[in-house]
Design a protein around this motif. Structure first.
Motif, PDB file in Angstrom:
ATOM      1  N   ARG A  32      20.162   8.494  29.262  1.00 27.78           N
ATOM      2  CA  ARG A  32      20.486   8.102  30.630  1.00 27.78           C
ATOM      3  C   ARG A  32      19.858   6.755  30.982  1.00 27.78           C
ATOM      4  O   ARG A  32      20.492   5.905  31.623  1.00 27.78           O
ATOM      5  N   VAL A  33      18.616   6.562  30.571  1.00 29.83           N
ATOM      6  CA  VAL A  33      17.942   5.295  30.850  1.00 29.83           C
ATOM      7  C   VAL A  33      18.632   4.145  30.125  1.00 29.83           C
ATOM      8  O   VAL A  33      18.822   3.052  30.678  1.00 29.83           O
ATOM      9  N   LEU A  50      23.131  -2.844  33.964  1.00 28.81           N
ATOM     10  CA  LEU A  50      22.518  -3.843  34.836  1.00 28.81           C
ATOM     11  C   LEU A  50      23.522  -4.953  35.161  1.00 28.81           C
ATOM     12  O   LEU A  50      24.315  -5.363  34.302  1.00 28.81           O
ATOM     13  N   PRO A  51      23.498  -5.474  36.385  1.00 30.04           N
ATOM     14  CA  PRO A  51      24.350  -6.631  36.697  1.00 30.04           C
ATOM     15  C   PRO A  51      23.874  -7.853  35.919  1.00 30.04           C
ATOM     16  O   PRO A  51      22.776  -7.843  35.354  1.00 30.04           O
ATOM     17  N   HIS A  58      19.636 -14.185  31.023  1.00 30.50           N
ATOM     18  CA  HIS A  58      18.641 -13.152  30.738  1.00 30.50           C
ATOM     19  C   HIS A  58      19.255 -11.813  31.090  1.00 30.50           C
ATOM     20  O   HIS A  58      19.778 -11.616  32.191  1.00 30.50           O
ATOM     21  N   PHE A  59      19.215 -10.861  30.144  1.00 26.07           N
ATOM     22  CA  PHE A  59      19.776  -9.528  30.373  1.00 26.07           C
ATOM     23  C   PHE A  59      18.701  -8.517  30.741  1.00 26.07           C
ATOM     24  O   PHE A  59      18.865  -7.723  31.667  1.00 26.07           O
TER      25      PHE A  59
END
Length: 245
Positions: free
Chosen positions: A51-52, A59-60, A190-191
């Motif tokens: 799930r994490v 993430l946007p 950056h992700f």
């Protein structure tokens, strides 16, 4: 309801899956009951990790990198965008081996030693760069000393990458840090970056990310004594005491 919540509702309860048919020689009924209860928790842990990871992937878009940082590599200079090579994803690890250190961080070194063996597989999927502020010559010399073969080392001594992405002050010590960058349409963003440290550590525990990237702790967590809060990896070990070789 999120898709992750919907997926969770489709799963069988962990306690139903934890009715293991395995039996080890000499185990008691008490052991089997406790082991199956632990197995249910292990299944739940695996599900939570999934799930994490899904939440992380969702993430946007992160911030565009402020500059195409230039590094000293083992074979000359190159930029952050060039580190991607043929991939669209770049993982970086900030190695605690700054110019003020006589020797690199033992914990970082333990982690990098394991990653060196995994690197031929990792590089099939993503690019990976090990970054430190020491001169590249020092980094390469230590790489040869340890017998590392596959890690790609880069010196950030001439740029602000460590300040921007490892939260390091130029005149202070160094920090370990994972960061992930993406490249799409020529734009590098950056992700993800790990943000767990001393301020997020629970009482009596060392600060670490989740999941823990160090295989040594994963293995020791399977043992009766666990991690042992007073033991840490070293760069060198003397002769083992009699009876413990």
């Amino acid at each position: 309801m999120t898709s992750a919540d919907g997926f969770s509702q489709m799963l069988k309860p962990a306690v139903e899956l934890a009715r293991s048919a395995r039996r080890f020689p000499g185990e008691s009924a008490q052991y089997r009951s406790a082991r199956n209860a632990l197995l249910a928790e292990e299944i739940e842990l695996r599900r939570h990790i999934e799930r994490v990871a899904a939440q992380r992937r969702a993430l946007p878009p992160g911030g565009e990198v402020p500059e195409d940082y230039r590094f000293d590599g083992e074979h000359g200079q190159l930029t952050l965008s060039q580190m991607f090579g043929e991939h669209d994803t770049l993982v970086t690890y900030n190695w605690m081996f700054g110019p003020r250190r006589e020797r690199p961080c033992p914990m970082c070194t333990s982690l990098l030693g394991s990653l060196d063996g995994e690197m031929p597989d990792i590089l099939q999927r993503v690019a990976f760069a090990v970054i430190a502020r020491s001169p590249i010559e020092r980094m390469v010399a230590f790489k040869h000393e340890r017998g590392w073969r596959h890690l790609r080392l880069y010196s950030s001594g001439g740029n602000s990458f460590n300040r921007d992405y490892a939260d390091e002050a130029p005149d202070a010590g160094d920090n370990a840090s994972f960061n992930v960058f993406t490249r799409k349409g020529g734009v590098v963003r950056h992700f993800y970056g790990d943000e767990m440290g001393p301020e997020t550590a629970d009482p009596g525990q060392d600060p670490r990310g989740a999941p823990d990237a160090m295989p040594i702790w994963t293995i020791l967590d399977l043992t009766p004594d666990g991690r042992a809060p007073d033991w840490y990896p070293k760069l060198e070990y003397g002769a083992a005491p009699a009876g413990r070789r």
